[in-house]
Scaffold this motif. Structure first.
Motif, PDB file in Angstrom:
ATOM      1  N   PHE A 146      11.928  10.069  39.740  1.00  0.00           N
ATOM      2  CA  PHE A 146      10.523  10.383  39.471  1.00  0.00           C
ATOM      3  C   PHE A 146      10.396  11.541  38.484  1.00  0.00           C
ATOM      4  O   PHE A 146       9.526  11.555  37.631  1.00  0.00           O
ATOM      5  CB  PHE A 146       9.775  10.685  40.779  1.00  0.00           C
ATOM      6  N   GLN A 147      11.295  12.526  38.614  1.00  0.00           N
ATOM      7  CA  GLN A 147      11.235  13.665  37.692  1.00  0.00           C
ATOM      8  C   GLN A 147      11.575  13.224  36.264  1.00  0.00           C
ATOM      9  O   GLN A 147      11.081  13.788  35.298  1.00  0.00           O
ATOM     10  CB  GLN A 147      12.205  14.763  38.155  1.00  0.00           C
TER      11      GLN A 147
ATOM     12  N   ASP B 255       6.229   8.206  33.115  1.00  0.00           N
ATOM     13  CA  ASP B 255       4.960   7.951  33.792  1.00  0.00           C
ATOM     14  C   ASP B 255       5.243   7.718  35.288  1.00  0.00           C
ATOM     15  O   ASP B 255       5.425   6.578  35.724  1.00  0.00           O
ATOM     16  CB  ASP B 255       4.306   6.710  33.163  1.00  0.00           C
ATOM     17  N   PRO B 256       5.288   8.823  36.068  1.00  0.00           N
ATOM     18  CA  PRO B 256       5.634   8.682  37.491  1.00  0.00           C
ATOM     19  C   PRO B 256       4.695   7.742  38.250  1.00  0.00           C
ATOM     20  O   PRO B 256       5.139   7.028  39.154  1.00  0.00           O
ATOM     21  CB  PRO B 256       5.520  10.111  38.038  1.00  0.00           C
ATOM     22  N   ALA B 257       3.415   7.709  37.858  1.00  0.00           N
ATOM     23  CA  ALA B 257       2.469   6.838  38.581  1.00  0.00           C
ATOM     24  C   ALA B 257       2.845   5.377  38.354  1.00  0.00           C
ATOM     25  O   ALA B 257       2.782   4.554  39.271  1.00  0.00           O
ATOM     26  CB  ALA B 257       1.045   7.105  38.106  1.00  0.00           C
ATOM     27  N   ARG B 258       3.282   5.064  37.134  1.00  0.00           N
ATOM     28  CA  ARG B 258       3.685   3.686  36.852  1.00  0.00           C
ATOM     29  C   ARG B 258       4.961   3.334  37.611  1.00  0.00           C
ATOM     30  O   ARG B 258       5.107   2.244  38.164  1.00  0.00           O
ATOM     31  CB  ARG B 258       3.906   3.508  35.339  1.00  0.00           C
ATOM     32  N   LEU B 259       5.869   4.320  37.662  1.00  0.00           N
ATOM     33  CA  LEU B 259       7.111   4.082  38.403  1.00  0.00           C
ATOM     34  C   LEU B 259       6.807   3.840  39.887  1.00  0.00           C
ATOM     35  O   LEU B 259       7.384   2.963  40.519  1.00  0.00           O
ATOM     36  CB  LEU B 259       8.067   5.270  38.240  1.00  0.00           C
TER      37      LEU B 259
ATOM     38  N   GLU C 108       5.750   0.404  40.281  1.00  0.00           N
ATOM     39  CA  GLU C 108       6.876  -0.512  40.107  1.00  0.00           C
ATOM     40  C   GLU C 108       7.742  -0.554  41.372  1.00  0.00           C
ATOM     41  O   GLU C 108       8.240  -1.606  41.766  1.00  0.00           O
ATOM     42  CB  GLU C 108       7.717  -0.046  38.911  1.00  0.00           C
ATOM     43  N   LEU C 109       7.895   0.605  42.003  1.00  0.00           N
ATOM     44  CA  LEU C 109       8.760   0.685  43.187  1.00  0.00           C
ATOM     45  C   LEU C 109       7.980   0.449  44.488  1.00  0.00           C
ATOM     46  O   LEU C 109       8.516   0.666  45.577  1.00  0.00           O
ATOM     47  CB  LEU C 109       9.457   2.048  43.240  1.00  0.00           C
ATOM     48  N   LEU C 110       6.739   0.021  44.356  1.00  0.00           N
ATOM     49  CA  LEU C 110       5.890  -0.299  45.520  1.00  0.00           C
ATOM     50  C   LEU C 110       5.832   0.853  46.512  1.00  0.00           C
ATOM     51  O   LEU C 110       5.878   0.645  47.736  1.00  0.00           O
ATOM     52  CB  LEU C 110       6.419  -1.571  46.225  1.00  0.00           C
ATOM     53  N   MET C 111       5.742   2.060  45.967  1.00  0.00           N
ATOM     54  CA  MET C 111       5.742   3.234  46.838  1.00  0.00           C
ATOM     55  C   MET C 111       4.409   3.348  47.556  1.00  0.00           C
ATOM     56  O   MET C 111       3.343   3.188  46.964  1.00  0.00           O
ATOM     57  CB  MET C 111       5.998   4.500  46.013  1.00  0.00           C
TER      58      MET C 111
END
Ligand code: FES
Length: 337
Positions: A55-56, A60-64, A67-70
């Motif tokens: 994430f760091q 684009d952490p929000a997109r990640l 993508e990872l269904l967090m």
């Protein structure tokens, strides 16, 4: 990673990845009091360093996250004091935090010192301050150092460092907690003859007496939880109305929502079957040959005795992604090459 100047302790800690921490925990386990032996391992599964680093590193952490269904709350910085209430050692958190801060303000860690030795140093200081046996502070000391590594000195110092358990539960001795976990629910002298209506207690928060439910013999833990109709969605937004305190979606080992850590009674759960074994590394939760591991999918694990579990505050599907990052084939890695 933060661009702020790292303390010598952080420089030392940052030489260690999840695998190094896992090895260190294995070294430390015999010295950790039984009450926290599983809990310490579970905590490290709940807060993987590699996921935070992904994430760091993300543009684009929000997109990640999408993508990872967090879902839920996965950043340790948002729950520095609350993340480890399920460790018995949580009650020594103020002392551990002080010892970590003191070490972080000190000089370079001498060459050749191992991570396990540094954990023991923090544990020793906290135990001496509280006049308790060091075995009770080793697990929480490891947690404290990994927390510093993840959030950095500044954020770590800023956390209130509070104990979040009520006074009555604080008073319990480790032996009382262990006795409670091992309570034989043989259900009477001839309990072994009664199979159809056997029920097992599943505790999902050892620090609150109302956070438990009964599961029928051989019933999936998440199905047992369904009988609890209280509005748990008000406490954890991942929960569905009338589905109980454990967040669930598919009930078929496909979504990863229902994962739990096992504090006590891992041997009282059914063995993992091929589907659970296959998907756990894909989710990223655990990779093990142990047929009764400490991290389970509660929609698959069946109760065959009393168990104590803990529900992580988040879920995701990140194992495949982290594998791609390790192999340098993720989009982010390709873009930055
Ligand atoms: S509810 Fe989807 S994996 Fe258990």
């Amino acid at each position: 990673m933060s661009s702020k100047r790292e303390s010598p302790l952080e420089v030392f800690l940052n030489r260690h990845d999840d695998a190094a921490w896992r090895e260190t925990l294995v070294t430390l386990l015999p010295a950790i009091h039984e009450v926290d032996r599983n809990a310490a391992q579970v905590w490290f599964h709940f807060y993987p360093l590699a996921l935070l680093r992904a994430f760091q590193a993300a543009e684009d952490p929000a997109r990640l996250a999408q993508e990872l269904l967090m879902q839920g709350s996965w950043y340790l910085k948002d729950q520095l004091d609350a993340s480890h209430t399920f460790l018995y050692g949580h009650r020594f958190w103020p002392e551990v935090k002080r010892a970590v801060v003191q070490l972080a303000g000190g000089v370079e860690i001498p060459n050749g010192r191992t991570l396990a030795e540094v954990v023991r140093e923090v544990a020793r200081a906290a135990a001496a301050e509280r006049k308790v046996d060091e075995s009770l502070t080793i697990g929480i000391a490891a947690v404290g150092l990994m927390a510093l590594q993840q959030v950095g000195s500044e954020e770590f110092r800023r956390a209130p460092g509070e104990v979040l358990i009520d006074r009555r539960h604080l008073k319990r001795t480790p032996e009382e907690v262990l006795r409670e976990r091992a309570k034989d629910e043989g259900q009477g002298l001839f309990g072994f003859l009664r199979t159809a209506d056997r029920r097992w207690t599943v505790v999902w928060d050892e620090n609150a007496d109302d956070r438990r439910f009964k599961a029928l013999d051989k019933q999936e833990v998440a199905s047992g939880a369904q009988a609890d109709k209280r509005p748990w969605h008000e406490t954890d937004a991942r929960c569905t109305v009338n589905e109980g305190p454990i967040p669930v979606q598919c009930r078929s080992a496909s979504c990863g929502t229902c994962w739990v850590g096992v504090l006590g009674g891992a041997d009282k759960l059914s063995e993992t079957e091929w589907r659970e074994r296959k998907v756990m590394p894909l989710f990223g939760y655990v990779e093990t040959d142990d047929p009764k591991p400490l991290i389970r999918l509660s929609c698959q694990a069946r109760a065959e005795g009393p168990v104590s579990v803990v529900i992580p505050p988040w879920n995701g599907y990140f194992g495949k992604y982290l594998k791609r990052v390790r192999e340098g084939t993720s989009e982010e890695a390709v873009a930055s090459s």
